[in-house]
Design an enzyme around this catalytic site. Sequence first.
Site, PDB file in Angstrom:
ATOM      1  N   ARG A  93     -22.278 -14.817  -3.714  1.00 60.63           N
ATOM      2  CA  ARG A  93     -22.732 -16.059  -3.059  1.00 60.63           C
ATOM      3  C   ARG A  93     -23.301 -17.067  -4.059  1.00 60.63           C
ATOM      4  NH1 ARG A  93     -19.625 -14.882   1.048  1.00 60.63           N
ATOM      5  NH2 ARG A  93     -20.255 -12.979   2.109  1.00 60.63           N
TER       6      ARG A  93
ATOM      7  N   ASN B 163     -26.623  -5.551  -3.483  1.00 62.84           N
ATOM      8  CA  ASN B 163     -25.494  -4.634  -3.310  1.00 62.84           C
ATOM      9  C   ASN B 163     -25.257  -4.017  -4.688  1.00 62.84           C
ATOM     10  OD1 ASN B 163     -25.056  -5.338  -0.594  1.00 62.84           O
ATOM     11  ND2 ASN B 163     -23.794  -7.091  -1.183  1.00 62.84           N
TER      12      ASN B 163
ATOM     13  N   GLU C  81     -38.202 -14.042   2.854  1.00 58.44           N
ATOM     14  CA  GLU C  81     -37.030 -14.236   1.979  1.00 58.44           C
ATOM     15  C   GLU C  81     -36.270 -15.483   2.392  1.00 58.44           C
ATOM     16  OE1 GLU C  81     -34.419 -10.769   1.467  1.00 58.44           O
ATOM     17  OE2 GLU C  81     -32.722 -12.088   1.070  1.00 58.44           O
TER      18      GLU C  81
ATOM     19  N   GLU D  60     -25.044 -20.451   0.413  1.00 55.28           N
ATOM     20  CA  GLU D  60     -24.021 -19.665   1.101  1.00 55.28           C
ATOM     21  C   GLU D  60     -23.529 -20.348   2.380  1.00 55.28           C
ATOM     22  OE1 GLU D  60     -25.225 -15.668   1.991  1.00 55.28           O
ATOM     23  OE2 GLU D  60     -23.365 -15.224   3.063  1.00 55.28           O
TER      24      GLU D  60
ATOM     25  N   ASP E 237     -28.906 -14.631   9.599  1.00 54.68           N
ATOM     26  CA  ASP E 237     -28.595 -14.612   8.167  1.00 54.68           C
ATOM     27  C   ASP E 237     -28.505 -16.014   7.582  1.00 54.68           C
ATOM     28  OD1 ASP E 237     -27.902 -13.808   5.676  1.00 54.68           O
ATOM     29  OD2 ASP E 237     -25.865 -13.193   6.166  1.00 54.68           O
TER      30      ASP E 237
ATOM     31  N   GLU F 114     -26.312 -30.548   9.145  1.00 51.99           N
ATOM     32  CA  GLU F 114     -26.400 -29.894  10.457  1.00 51.99           C
ATOM     33  C   GLU F 114     -25.571 -30.662  11.484  1.00 51.99           C
ATOM     34  OE1 GLU F 114     -30.425 -29.201  11.661  1.00 51.99           O
ATOM     35  OE2 GLU F 114     -29.857 -28.245  13.543  1.00 51.99           O
TER      36      GLU F 114
ATOM     37  N   ARG G  31     -35.914  -4.341   1.941  1.00 49.94           N
ATOM     38  CA  ARG G  31     -35.402  -5.447   2.779  1.00 49.94           C
ATOM     39  C   ARG G  31     -35.226  -5.023   4.239  1.00 49.94           C
ATOM     40  NH1 ARG G  31     -30.422  -7.701   1.266  1.00 49.94           N
ATOM     41  NH2 ARG G  31     -31.034  -9.869   1.500  1.00 49.94           N
TER      42      ARG G  31
ATOM     43  N   GLU H 271     -24.917  -3.154   5.776  1.00 49.53           N
ATOM     44  CA  GLU H 271     -23.607  -3.574   5.264  1.00 49.53           C
ATOM     45  C   GLU H 271     -23.032  -2.523   4.301  1.00 49.53           C
ATOM     46  OE1 GLU H 271     -24.477  -7.594   3.861  1.00 49.53           O
ATOM     47  OE2 GLU H 271     -24.141  -8.374   5.876  1.00 49.53           O
TER      48      GLU H 271
HETATM   49  C1  GCV Z   1     -25.916  -9.474  -0.874  1.00 51.79           C
HETATM   50  C2  GCV Z   1     -25.072 -11.677   3.848  1.00 51.79           C
HETATM   51  C3  GCV Z   1     -24.216 -12.117   2.686  1.00 51.79           C
HETATM   52  C4  GCV Z   1     -23.998 -10.974   1.705  1.00 51.79           C
HETATM   53  C5  GCV Z   1     -25.361 -10.461   1.238  1.00 51.79           C
HETATM   54  C6  GCV Z   1     -26.175 -10.056   2.466  1.00 51.79           C
HETATM   55  C7  GCV Z   1     -27.582  -9.605   2.102  1.00 51.79           C
HETATM   56  O1  GCV Z   1     -24.397 -10.759   4.632  1.00 51.79           O
HETATM   57  O2  GCV Z   1     -23.005 -12.626   3.151  1.00 51.79           O
HETATM   58  O3  GCV Z   1     -23.241 -11.462   0.627  1.00 51.79           O
HETATM   59  O4  GCV Z   1     -25.226  -9.388   0.360  1.00 51.79           O
HETATM   60  O5  GCV Z   1     -26.281 -11.137   3.360  1.00 51.79           O
HETATM   61  O6  GCV Z   1     -28.485 -10.417   2.220  1.00 51.79           O
HETATM   62  O7  GCV Z   1     -27.763  -8.471   1.716  1.00 51.79           O
END
Ligand code: GCV
Length: 654
Positions: free
Chosen positions: A132, A174, A359, A365, A337, A485, A291, A258
């Site tokens: 992102r 990730n 956060e 993104e 998100d 927006e 998180r 995820e």
């Molecule tokens: C790092 C969303 C984003 C993901 C990201 C995730 C997160 O799903 O699209 O790229 O992963 O948030 O915050 O862990």
Amino acid sequence: MQKYDNCWLNKDTFFNKNYESYILHGDCDITNSIHKEVGYFLSLRQVYEENLADLVFKKLEQQDSSLGIEGFKIDIGKTTYISSNTPVGLLYGFFKFINLLQNDNLSSIVEIPKNSIRMLNHWDNINGTVERGYAGSSIFFENNQIVKDKSVIYHYARLLASVGINAVSINNVNVHKIETYLIREPLLSCVSDIAYIFRKYGIKLYLSVNFASPVEIGELDTADPMNEDVINFWEKETNRIYKKIPDFGGFVVKADSEHRPGPFTYGRNHADGANMLAKALQPHGGVVFWRCFVYNCEQDWRDRKTDRAKAAYDHFMPLDGSFDKNVILQIKNGPMDFQVREAVSPLFGSLRKTNTVLEFQIAHEYTGHALHVFYLPSMYKDILKFKTYAEVSKDGCIMDILKHYPCENNELNGITAVAGIGNDFNLTGHKLSQANLYGFGRLAWNPKTCKSEIAKQWINSTFNINENAKNIIKDILITSPQTYENYTAPLGVGWMVNIYTHYGPSVNGYEFDRWGTYHFSDRNGMGVDRTLKTGTGYTRQYLDKNFEIFENIDTCPDELLLFFHYVPYTHILKSGKTVIQHIYDTHFEGVEKVEEYIKKWNEIKEELDIVSFKNVKNRLQEQYRSAKEWRDQINTYYYRMSGIEDEKGRTIYK
Ligand code: GCV
């Protein structure tokens, strides 16, 4: 051309006063940085007389407890004194002094940060990509190694220190195969080199870790947090890290989210997982950022009962009070998100016995991939001012929650943000996005700072231009979130973006998929019914007053209407317009505003340096193209769904 844009530490904007020399007592990593910064500052004046002292740095012999460990005082006089209890306070004081000069606002002040954690999370992968990220490649990693040329990291560290950032995590949450080994040699030594650079600017380094490291590294066949071998594994790893990096900050963890591994695999909960890591870090003074972005990403879109918005609260609320003292729950600002508009997470104000950080996302993104202008401090301010009605203060707004829960003057609360910076010449891709990095730092330091003051400061510090040009840039920044927006998803419903890339319109991109992200538009109306009475019951996660506000369609604010309610297209908003007419009007207005930005930007061409001018001009052109695409797809889709004409008879593709 210099290698990197000086951003808001632009030398052309430094001076209107003649400071010629300085005295700084003491010697350590940070004071050496101060020497370098001041030397740079004075060399720009081209005057340097060793024995004149009109700027004096005083590390206080007798500690002033009101300043804490990061606060400072600036006393302006014939000789200017910058004083603090600590070297890092002096560094912050010096940067503030520069900032006051740039803003022609030199006056004696005392500053103490309101939040103790002011952090940036980087989603950088070791192959050099940034998840992102829209501003080039990683500044930390390339070709499965740490970068050889670390000059940009120095440049970045001083920028961060200049706005008071004191913590960074350098790799993606990730955590993939190779990154799992960042905690081990030979990569650990390289991490230590990066920690050394940040240390010079008072910034602690953290790593994102793979919860399944014991298995992934091949030492154990389990990552069960209750297993003795797993506990020993993390203890050994942590000891080794601290031998190499004695001031290592700790871990950031994305678990059971995820497809990332986590304690659920072993029938354990998130407190079990977080506390196990916390215990390994505790003897060294380290902390775990755990998180709360935990939800089922394999949802059946036919299932109308499951609501992704409820997931974080459902997972973490029952665990309030069961986390160790050095665990900090990291909560995204919204329950979904980082959408352009969504409700604020109900965990704030509800969690009472657990450390929390908020956060944010600076990376663009869902806000136009650094191709559209989007001034994020506006959004951040709305969130920080959101009233939870928790008893912590009069309205229990988020900024008070951060400061006071779980206890007065908490040492482990604050704000973090996904940085999204890269090795582009200007670090942020879009020149105007620098204002977001700058603004985040300012708000993390003091959430009360007002958004237009931040914009003003950033412009004064970045550009050497006339008042008219300053006003034009400020106006573009301040109006940009509403503009964006307007031409994207309406009234808080979100998610009408192209799947995976998250750029450009796709009304049904996420509608029949597994991600729990729907708008439920049909021929009669649109929106997600999250009420307790007839919907998913999400509204009940808020404290009473907000529950009532959001539950009731008459009191729910327009901008979040479709986040909380399903309504007919003919529903009358508080503005007096129908939902469908609001959609048409805002989408036309959004595009018109981008046209205006292009015109205004061209008007100030002569004032700007050519690199900044072109950078923004090219992006505005793409923003214009994209905004028209958004307008036409959204308007056409809702015309076809509703069959209702635009009152103003504008072009809609029928
Ligand atoms: C790092 C969303 C984003 C993901 C990201 C995730 C997160 O799903 O699209 O790229 O992963 O948030 O915050 O862990």
